[in-house]
Design an enzyme around this catalytic site. Sequence first.
Site, PDB file in Angstrom:
ATOM      1  N   HIS A 104       0.874  -1.175   0.000  1.00 33.97           N
ATOM      2  CA  HIS A 104       0.000   0.000   0.000  1.00 33.97           C
ATOM      3  C   HIS A 104       0.913   1.227   0.000  1.00 33.97           C
ATOM      4  O   HIS A 104       2.036   1.159   0.484  1.00 33.97           O
ATOM      5  CB  HIS A 104      -0.815  -0.066   1.299  1.00 33.97           C
ATOM      6  CG  HIS A 104      -1.886   0.964   1.456  1.00 33.97           C
ATOM      7  ND1 HIS A 104      -1.620   2.256   1.838  1.00 33.97           N
ATOM      8  CD2 HIS A 104      -3.226   0.877   1.317  1.00 33.97           C
ATOM      9  CE1 HIS A 104      -2.772   2.916   1.923  1.00 33.97           C
ATOM     10  NE2 HIS A 104      -3.751   2.110   1.605  1.00 33.97           N
TER      11      HIS A 104
ATOM     12  N   ASP B 172       3.241  -4.589   8.230  1.00 33.93           N
ATOM     13  CA  ASP B 172       2.020  -3.783   8.130  1.00 33.93           C
ATOM     14  C   ASP B 172       0.854  -4.766   8.228  1.00 33.93           C
ATOM     15  O   ASP B 172       0.576  -5.507   7.288  1.00 33.93           O
ATOM     16  CB  ASP B 172       2.040  -3.040   6.783  1.00 33.93           C
ATOM     17  CG  ASP B 172       0.681  -2.477   6.383  1.00 33.93           C
ATOM     18  OD1 ASP B 172      -0.309  -2.706   7.103  1.00 33.93           O
ATOM     19  OD2 ASP B 172       0.610  -1.822   5.326  1.00 33.93           O
TER      20      ASP B 172
ATOM     21  N   GLN C  27      -4.420  -5.128   7.182  1.00 36.99           N
ATOM     22  CA  GLN C  27      -5.432  -6.013   6.585  1.00 36.99           C
ATOM     23  C   GLN C  27      -5.497  -7.369   7.282  1.00 36.99           C
ATOM     24  O   GLN C  27      -6.436  -8.129   7.064  1.00 36.99           O
ATOM     25  CB  GLN C  27      -5.139  -6.214   5.092  1.00 36.99           C
ATOM     26  CG  GLN C  27      -5.238  -4.952   4.254  1.00 36.99           C
ATOM     27  CD  GLN C  27      -6.651  -4.384   4.209  1.00 36.99           C
ATOM     28  OE1 GLN C  27      -7.632  -5.098   4.399  1.00 36.99           O
ATOM     29  NE2 GLN C  27      -6.751  -3.093   3.964  1.00 36.99           N
TER      30      GLN C  27
ATOM     31  N   LYS D  27      -9.996  -0.773  10.588  1.00 34.25           N
ATOM     32  CA  LYS D  27     -10.085  -1.925   9.687  1.00 34.25           C
ATOM     33  C   LYS D  27     -10.599  -3.149  10.441  1.00 34.25           C
ATOM     34  O   LYS D  27     -10.914  -4.168   9.835  1.00 34.25           O
ATOM     35  CB  LYS D  27      -8.701  -2.275   9.127  1.00 34.25           C
ATOM     36  CG  LYS D  27      -7.988  -1.143   8.428  1.00 34.25           C
ATOM     37  CD  LYS D  27      -8.335  -1.047   6.979  1.00 34.25           C
ATOM     38  CE  LYS D  27      -7.364  -0.110   6.264  1.00 34.25           C
ATOM     39  NZ  LYS D  27      -7.923   0.416   5.020  1.00 34.25           N
TER      40      LYS D  27
ATOM     41  N   CYS E 155      -4.946   2.712  -3.484  1.00 35.76           N
ATOM     42  CA  CYS E 155      -3.699   3.227  -2.880  1.00 35.76           C
ATOM     43  C   CYS E 155      -2.561   2.242  -3.092  1.00 35.76           C
ATOM     44  O   CYS E 155      -1.708   2.057  -2.227  1.00 35.76           O
ATOM     45  CB  CYS E 155      -3.867   3.536  -1.403  1.00 35.76           C
ATOM     46  SG  CYS E 155      -5.077   4.804  -1.082  1.00 35.76           S
TER      47      CYS E 155
END
Lengths: 153, 422
Positions: B138, B215, B218, B241, B379
């Site tokens: 991302h 990261d 998600q 999220k 993104c």
Amino acid sequence: MSDLTDLYQEVILDHNRQPRNFGELVGADHKARGHNPLCGDQLNVYVTLAGGGVIEDVRFDGSGCAISKASASLMTEAVKGKTLADAETLFKSFHELLTGDPSVHAAASTELGKLAVFEGVREFPVRVKCATLAWHTLHAALSGDTERVSTES
Amino acid sequence: MTIDTIPKTDAKKAPAAFDVERIRKDFPALSLSVYGKPLAYLDNAATSQKPESVIEAEANWYRESCANVHRGVHALSVRATAAYEGARRKLQGFVNAADAREIVFVKGTTDAVNLVASTFAKSRLDPGDEVLITGLEHHSNIVPWQLVCEERGAKLRVARLNDDGEVDMEEFERLLSSRTKMVAVSHISNSLGTINPVERMIELAHARDVPVMIDGAQAAPHKRIDVQALGCEFYAISSHKMFGPTGVGALYGRLDLLASMRPYQGGGEMIRTVSFESTEYAEPPARFEAGTPNIAGAVGFGAAVDYLLAIGLDKIEAYEEGLLAYATEKLSAVPGVRLIGTARHKAAVLSFVIDDVHAHDVGTILDQEGVAIRTGHHCAQPVMDRYGVPATSRASLAFYNTREEVDRLIAGLAKIREVFGV
């Protein structure tokens, strides 16, 4: 009237499938690149001017959604042979059609001709930028602003 | 009256069957209608809807516990501090950190990546050094590294993707060198749903003493996270999220590393003593939490953790696997549809393109049918470039989505073919 058939009128679908004046205009004396970062639409507008500020030829290429492609296609048909001043006036009327007060733009729609098929776009505010991208790019090309045009600027 | 009004349910005691209809009732937004049609919300990778318990936890904090934290001696301040630090312990449990001080509240994953890039990485990067990321990232896991590399004269290296949307692990390994000072990878790709083999990536990086940041934006709503088992140095997640409020997230950082890092921002709360000559910084996590934090958000975040754990992440993962398989089969059968991202290990994200129809038109027509999806570059413009598409349509599912909603997506695609005559 936010029905899909108001947005995707037959004329729009036709110009999306078979865009007119599509492809680079070799030897263009004005050009600009337009970009809508929201959806990744990119298009180039090419113009050749004749004496007296008349748009002799105008073409476009690039990729985009049905609305932006059809709008670019119909725009090239509408402004070809027009003076710069007339093209600017047309852009203003077109913008008014999409974003202005409906009671005011009714009068303007006669001069818009085929461009009036985009009236349905006003019911889809997030799509207004798609319909105006080509016009902003044309404006940039003609005003000598060769920097990339962005709908987000 | 107190903050901990959300019942703590042990995951093991949750009902055996996964009752999606009962779960849907917990989310007020899932009963909304748009254009007279029931909303099918399939844009969970952008943000998730919030259960009543999260909304109530945040609202109740404002009603009953609103005061600043770590400052006052009065009753409300004590209550606010207890709620805020209680939320930190919930996040500690959620990612299985060894110590609550390893959890820094941030604005979100983007903020966390910027924090690590501009403090930890910046102090370790010399001209000629490298930061390794993957082609799946991302923008938020690209740009902060570009900024710090530019500032330090370092270089950003990118491990490519194969045609299925998986990181080429041979190249990943090859790109790790004595110049590599940092690895930053997503656990799950937002645009394609690929689940990265982060365990292997960490192992390879650690074999060369390279620290790793994951990261996890998600991953958090879909998978059980265990930072101790992973052994990564940093792991970042966003509340919004994972069914919590917007504007808050958590950075896990190994305590010894956090303790060695310079502050990210200066201000109140992050200091021990201040004079005009010098300032002594507070210990982590306070060192990285300058200013009044998003206290209500953190409390809501904690409630989201409670909610997820009560359902059980293993159950969520199993349910979503079934839903993804169903959606993949249905979507693949639609003429003219091409799935982008077909990794063997995938989360419930379906990115696709339709022949001769731009994603933006797909989004508008589905919206009119009450089906909310994301269209565009998500993104992740480099991912779009990799597959030669300007944009995709993306349906991203959560555990509250149903097969009926997937069917409505498929029916919506038929409508698109009807409108466009393709």
